[in-house]
Write a protein that holds these residues in place. Structure first.
Motif, PDB file in Angstrom:
ATOM      1  N   UNK A 102       0.868  -1.178   0.000  1.00  0.00           N
ATOM      2  CA  UNK A 102       0.000   0.000   0.000  1.00  0.00           C
ATOM      3  C   UNK A 102       0.902   1.224   0.000  1.00  0.00           C
ATOM      4  N   UNK A 103       0.333   2.332  -0.448  1.00  0.00           N
ATOM      5  CA  UNK A 103       1.094   3.583  -0.381  1.00  0.00           C
ATOM      6  C   UNK A 103       0.630   4.321   0.865  1.00  0.00           C
ATOM      7  N   UNK A 104       1.566   4.588   1.739  1.00  0.00           N
ATOM      8  CA  UNK A 104       1.252   5.333   2.959  1.00  0.00           C
ATOM      9  C   UNK A 104       2.345   6.376   3.161  1.00  0.00           C
ATOM     10  N   UNK A 105       1.956   7.578   3.548  1.00  0.00           N
ATOM     11  CA  UNK A 105       2.931   8.678   3.702  1.00  0.00           C
ATOM     12  C   UNK A 105       3.752   8.848   2.435  1.00  0.00           C
ATOM     13  N   UNK A 106       3.178   8.496   1.280  1.00  0.00           N
ATOM     14  CA  UNK A 106       3.858   8.700   0.000  1.00  0.00           C
ATOM     15  C   UNK A 106       4.885   7.643  -0.362  1.00  0.00           C
ATOM     16  N   UNK A 107       4.938   6.543   0.422  1.00  0.00           N
ATOM     17  CA  UNK A 107       5.918   5.494   0.077  1.00  0.00           C
ATOM     18  C   UNK A 107       5.242   4.122   0.038  1.00  0.00           C
ATOM     19  N   UNK A 108       5.725   3.228  -0.835  1.00  0.00           N
ATOM     20  CA  UNK A 108       5.163   1.875  -0.866  1.00  0.00           C
ATOM     21  C   UNK A 108       5.600   1.086   0.376  1.00  0.00           C
ATOM     22  N   UNK A 109       4.614   0.492   1.048  1.00  0.00           N
ATOM     23  CA  UNK A 109       4.910  -0.335   2.224  1.00  0.00           C
ATOM     24  C   UNK A 109       4.450  -1.757   1.929  1.00  0.00           C
ATOM     25  N   UNK A 110       5.337  -2.709   2.071  1.00  0.00           N
ATOM     26  CA  UNK A 110       5.063  -4.104   1.719  1.00  0.00           C
ATOM     27  C   UNK A 110       4.286  -4.765   2.855  1.00  0.00           C
ATOM     28  N   UNK A 111       3.102  -5.305   2.475  1.00  0.00           N
ATOM     29  CA  UNK A 111       2.177  -5.831   3.484  1.00  0.00           C
ATOM     30  C   UNK A 111       2.806  -6.900   4.382  1.00  0.00           C
ATOM     31  N   UNK A 112       3.583  -7.804   3.791  1.00  0.00           N
ATOM     32  CA  UNK A 112       4.072  -8.952   4.570  1.00  0.00           C
ATOM     33  C   UNK A 112       5.369  -8.671   5.324  1.00  0.00           C
ATOM     34  N   UNK A 113       5.797  -7.412   5.355  1.00  0.00           N
ATOM     35  CA  UNK A 113       7.086  -7.158   6.031  1.00  0.00           C
ATOM     36  C   UNK A 113       6.925  -7.270   7.550  1.00  0.00           C
ATOM     37  N   UNK A 114       8.039  -7.505   8.204  1.00  0.00           N
ATOM     38  CA  UNK A 114       8.048  -7.687   9.664  1.00  0.00           C
ATOM     39  C   UNK A 114       7.765  -6.369  10.376  1.00  0.00           C
ATOM     40  N   UNK A 115       8.319  -5.306   9.837  1.00  0.00           N
ATOM     41  CA  UNK A 115       8.139  -3.973  10.411  1.00  0.00           C
ATOM     42  C   UNK A 115       8.422  -2.970   9.302  1.00  0.00           C
ATOM     43  N   UNK A 116       7.870  -1.797   9.429  1.00  0.00           N
ATOM     44  CA  UNK A 116       8.102  -0.803   8.381  1.00  0.00           C
ATOM     45  C   UNK A 116       8.213   0.591   8.989  1.00  0.00           C
ATOM     46  N   UNK A 117       8.812   1.482   8.239  1.00  0.00           N
ATOM     47  CA  UNK A 117       8.863   2.897   8.618  1.00  0.00           C
ATOM     48  C   UNK A 117       8.806   3.718   7.349  1.00  0.00           C
ATOM     49  N   UNK A 118       8.057   4.811   7.390  1.00  0.00           N
ATOM     50  CA  UNK A 118       8.045   5.771   6.281  1.00  0.00           C
ATOM     51  C   UNK A 118       8.946   6.921   6.723  1.00  0.00           C
ATOM     52  N   UNK A 119       9.967   7.192   5.935  1.00  0.00           N
ATOM     53  CA  UNK A 119      10.987   8.160   6.353  1.00  0.00           C
ATOM     54  C   UNK A 119      11.037   9.356   5.411  1.00  0.00           C
ATOM     55  N   UNK A 120      11.381  10.485   5.976  1.00  0.00           N
ATOM     56  CA  UNK A 120      11.652  11.678   5.163  1.00  0.00           C
ATOM     57  C   UNK A 120      13.149  11.778   4.972  1.00  0.00           C
ATOM     58  N   UNK A 121      13.534  12.133   3.754  1.00  0.00           N
ATOM     59  CA  UNK A 121      14.954  12.255   3.447  1.00  0.00           C
ATOM     60  C   UNK A 121      15.510  13.518   4.103  1.00  0.00           C
ATOM     61  N   UNK A 122      16.590  13.360   4.851  1.00  0.00           N
ATOM     62  CA  UNK A 122      17.205  14.523   5.489  1.00  0.00           C
ATOM     63  C   UNK A 122      18.520  14.908   4.809  1.00  0.00           C
ATOM     64  N   UNK A 123      19.363  13.919   4.611  1.00  0.00           N
ATOM     65  CA  UNK A 123      20.708  14.203   4.105  1.00  0.00           C
ATOM     66  C   UNK A 123      21.059  13.176   3.049  1.00  0.00           C
ATOM     67  N   UNK A 124      21.708  13.597   1.992  1.00  0.00           N
ATOM     68  CA  UNK A 124      22.331  12.613   1.101  1.00  0.00           C
ATOM     69  C   UNK A 124      23.833  12.644   1.283  1.00  0.00           C
ATOM     70  N   UNK A 125      24.312  13.796   1.730  1.00  0.00           N
ATOM     71  CA  UNK A 125      25.724  13.821   2.120  1.00  0.00           C
ATOM     72  C   UNK A 125      25.810  13.069   3.443  1.00  0.00           C
ATOM     73  N   UNK A 126      26.928  12.404   3.714  1.00  0.00           N
ATOM     74  CA  UNK A 126      26.998  11.624   4.947  1.00  0.00           C
ATOM     75  C   UNK A 126      26.973  12.505   6.189  1.00  0.00           C
ATOM     76  N   UNK A 127      26.298  11.994   7.195  1.00  0.00           N
ATOM     77  CA  UNK A 127      26.303  12.659   8.488  1.00  0.00           C
ATOM     78  C   UNK A 127      27.538  12.139   9.221  1.00  0.00           C
ATOM     79  N   UNK A 128      28.287  13.017   9.828  1.00  0.00           N
ATOM     80  CA  UNK A 128      29.506  12.596  10.509  1.00  0.00           C
ATOM     81  C   UNK A 128      29.325  12.645  12.020  1.00  0.00           C
ATOM     82  N   UNK A 129      29.961  11.719  12.684  1.00  0.00           N
ATOM     83  CA  UNK A 129      29.993  11.700  14.145  1.00  0.00           C
ATOM     84  C   UNK A 129      31.437  11.897  14.547  1.00  0.00           C
ATOM     85  N   UNK A 130      31.742  13.009  15.160  1.00  0.00           N
ATOM     86  CA  UNK A 130      33.119  13.310  15.518  1.00  0.00           C
ATOM     87  C   UNK A 130      33.135  14.050  16.847  1.00  0.00           C
TER      88      UNK A 130
END
Ligand SMILES: Cc1cc2nc3c(=O)[nH]c(=O)nc-3n(C[C@H](O)[C@H](O)[C@H](O)COP(=O)(O)O)c2cc1C
Length: 140
Positions: A102-130
């Motif tokens: 089904x499409x929920x929150x604008x993303x396809x979610x597979x019915x038989x999956x164990x768990x799901x999350x609809x995510x918003x894209x924040x960064x395509x550049x890597x986030x660094x931990x320093x």
């Protein structure tokens, strides 16, 4: 450039690092699609962040970039076939055919999956931990 032997050793080591398997899905003006991924982890609780690594050649990447959203579908034991479909280079718009979703929150979610999350894209550049803090890569 790394040698073939170094590649082999790298794969030997990281191939023994067990992970879960998910299908990262997206839906945009060019259609819907998805890819099998294990380079996925939860990154932070505050803010809520998950990290997914895409190969540059992944066709799901421009879908996610354009729509600014993606679905994380965690697969269950036994969903090898589904993992195979989304790891393949079947025409992108055929991958979800015959997969109940089904499409929920604008993303396809597979019915038989164990768990799901609809995510918003924040960064395509890597986030660094320093030094105990998050940083962004300064981009031109
Ligand atoms: C177990 C498994 C894990 C994978 N993990 C990733 C990953 O984390 N990131 C990635 O870009 N590709 C990963 N791949 C490869 C993609 O699934 C594969 O390149 C796929 O064809 C991409 O689909 P697309 O071109 O339709 O986006 C993985 C494949 C398998 C079998």
């Amino acid at each position: 450039m790394n040698s073939g032997r170094e590649h082999e050793l790298f794969r030997e080591v990281f191939g023994r690092f067990a992970t879960g398997v998910a299908v990262i899905t997206g839906s945009g003006p060019s259609g819907a699609g998805g890819m099998t991924a294990n380079a996925l982890c939860s990154l932070s609780l505050d803010p809520l962040l998950a990290l997914v690594c895409f190969e540059n050649e992944a066709r799901t990447l421009p879908i996610v970039r354009d729509s600014g959203r993606f679905g994380v579908n965690v697969l269950t034991a036994g969903q090898h076939q589904l993992a195979g479909v989304f790891a393949s280079k079947l025409p992108e718009d055929e991958k979800l055919d015959g997969v109940p979703h089904r499409i929920e929150h604008g993303v396809p979610l597979i019915e038989a999956s164990l768990a799901w999350a609809a995510c918003e894209l924040r960064e395509l550049a890597p986030l660094l931990w320093y030094s105990g803090r998050y940083h962004a890569v300064p981009l031109d």
